[in-house]
Design a protein around this motif. Structure first.
Motif, mmCIF file in Angstrom:
data_model
loop_
_atom_site.group_PDB
_atom_site.id
_atom_site.type_symbol
_atom_site.label_atom_id
_atom_site.label_comp_id
_atom_site.label_asym_id
_atom_site.label_seq_id
_atom_site.Cartn_x
_atom_site.Cartn_y
_atom_site.Cartn_z
ATOM 1 N N SER A 6 0.852 -1.180 0.000
ATOM 2 C CA SER A 6 0.000 0.000 0.000
ATOM 3 C C SER A 6 0.890 1.232 0.000
ATOM 4 C CB SER A 6 -0.874 -0.003 1.261
ATOM 5 O OG SER A 6 -1.519 1.253 1.412
ATOM 6 N N LYS A 9 -0.459 8.225 -0.977
ATOM 7 C CA LYS A 9 0.125 9.102 -1.992
ATOM 8 C C LYS A 9 0.297 10.538 -1.457
ATOM 9 C CE LYS A 9 -1.547 6.422 -5.976
ATOM 10 N NZ LYS A 9 -2.212 6.520 -7.314
ATOM 11 N N TYR A 49 6.201 2.386 -11.688
ATOM 12 C CA TYR A 49 5.031 2.446 -12.579
ATOM 13 C C TYR A 49 5.401 2.107 -14.021
ATOM 14 C CZ TYR A 49 1.817 4.377 -9.072
ATOM 15 O OH TYR A 49 0.984 4.543 -7.986
ATOM 16 N N THR A 91 -10.357 3.389 -8.995
ATOM 17 C CA THR A 91 -9.242 4.281 -9.330
ATOM 18 C C THR A 91 -9.703 5.743 -9.448
ATOM 19 O OG1 THR A 91 -8.264 2.462 -10.599
ATOM 20 C CG2 THR A 91 -7.369 4.660 -10.999
ATOM 21 N N HIS A 115 -2.306 3.834 -3.321
ATOM 22 C CA HIS A 115 -1.988 2.764 -4.279
ATOM 23 C C HIS A 115 -2.145 1.438 -3.556
ATOM 24 C CE1 HIS A 115 0.188 0.203 -7.116
ATOM 25 N NE2 HIS A 115 0.725 -0.349 -6.035
ATOM 26 N N GLU A 126 6.117 -5.797 -5.768
ATOM 27 C CA GLU A 126 6.083 -4.422 -5.253
ATOM 28 C C GLU A 126 6.639 -4.355 -3.830
ATOM 29 O OE1 GLU A 126 2.113 -2.908 -5.769
ATOM 30 O OE2 GLU A 126 2.283 -2.903 -7.959
#
Ligand code: GDP
Length: 137
Positions: A6, A9, A49, A91, A115, A126
């Motif tokens: 997670s 942002k 990304y 999103t 995210h 990730e």
């Protein structure tokens, strides 16, 4: 038991709602197994990304993700990948279901607060991108 990545942002960090977002995870059966607050540089954000490299929003996404500090976390729990995605919401915050993190705390599709890994395989990659094994407890 699953683990997922997670990221809180820059928009949510700037709003000083790190705690409110973490509460959503902890109140819904997810545990924080690792956490750090960092400022991503362009290379790191771009690599993270990379899957979106050809998309028209890639540059905006890298600009946004490097615009201020983020909080990167490993969340752990039953069905952690799916549960985190459900708690996040769509999103696009305008399409996100009421009560989800993005519906409640996000402004738009660029600045969408969080995210979350979208599959178990991506979660593994990730997590390894940001944390070493000894940092996850
Ligand atoms: P997520 O898994 O829900 O975060 O969505 P994606 O993996 O599809 O996209 C990654 C991130 O890129 C999203 O969280 C958005 O911040 C951004 N993004 C995705 N689609 C768009 C789009 O159509 N326009 C813009 N400006 N940003 C987008």
């Amino acid at each position: 038991m699953e683990r997922t990545l997670s990221i809180i942002k820059p928009d949510a960090v700037k709003k000083n709602i790190i705690g409110k977002i973490i509460d959503r995870f902890e109140s819904n059966g997810l545990r924080i197994a690792a956490m750090k607050k960092i400022l991503l540089d362009r290379n790191t954000a771009g690599e993270f990304y990379a899957i979106h490299k050809e998309r028209p929003f890639y540059n905006d996404l890298v600009n946004f993700m490097t615009s201020g500090p983020v909080v990167v976390m490993v969340l752990e729990g039953d069905n952690a990948v799916k549960k985190n995605r459900e708690l996040m919401g769509d999103t696009d915050p305008k399409k996100a279901q009421a009560g989800t993190i993005r519906a409640d705390f996000a402004e738009n599709i660029d600045a969408n607060a969080v995210h979350g890994s979208d599959s178990l395989e991506n979660a593994k990659n990730e997590i390894a991108f940001f944390f070493t094994q000894t940092e996850i407890r």
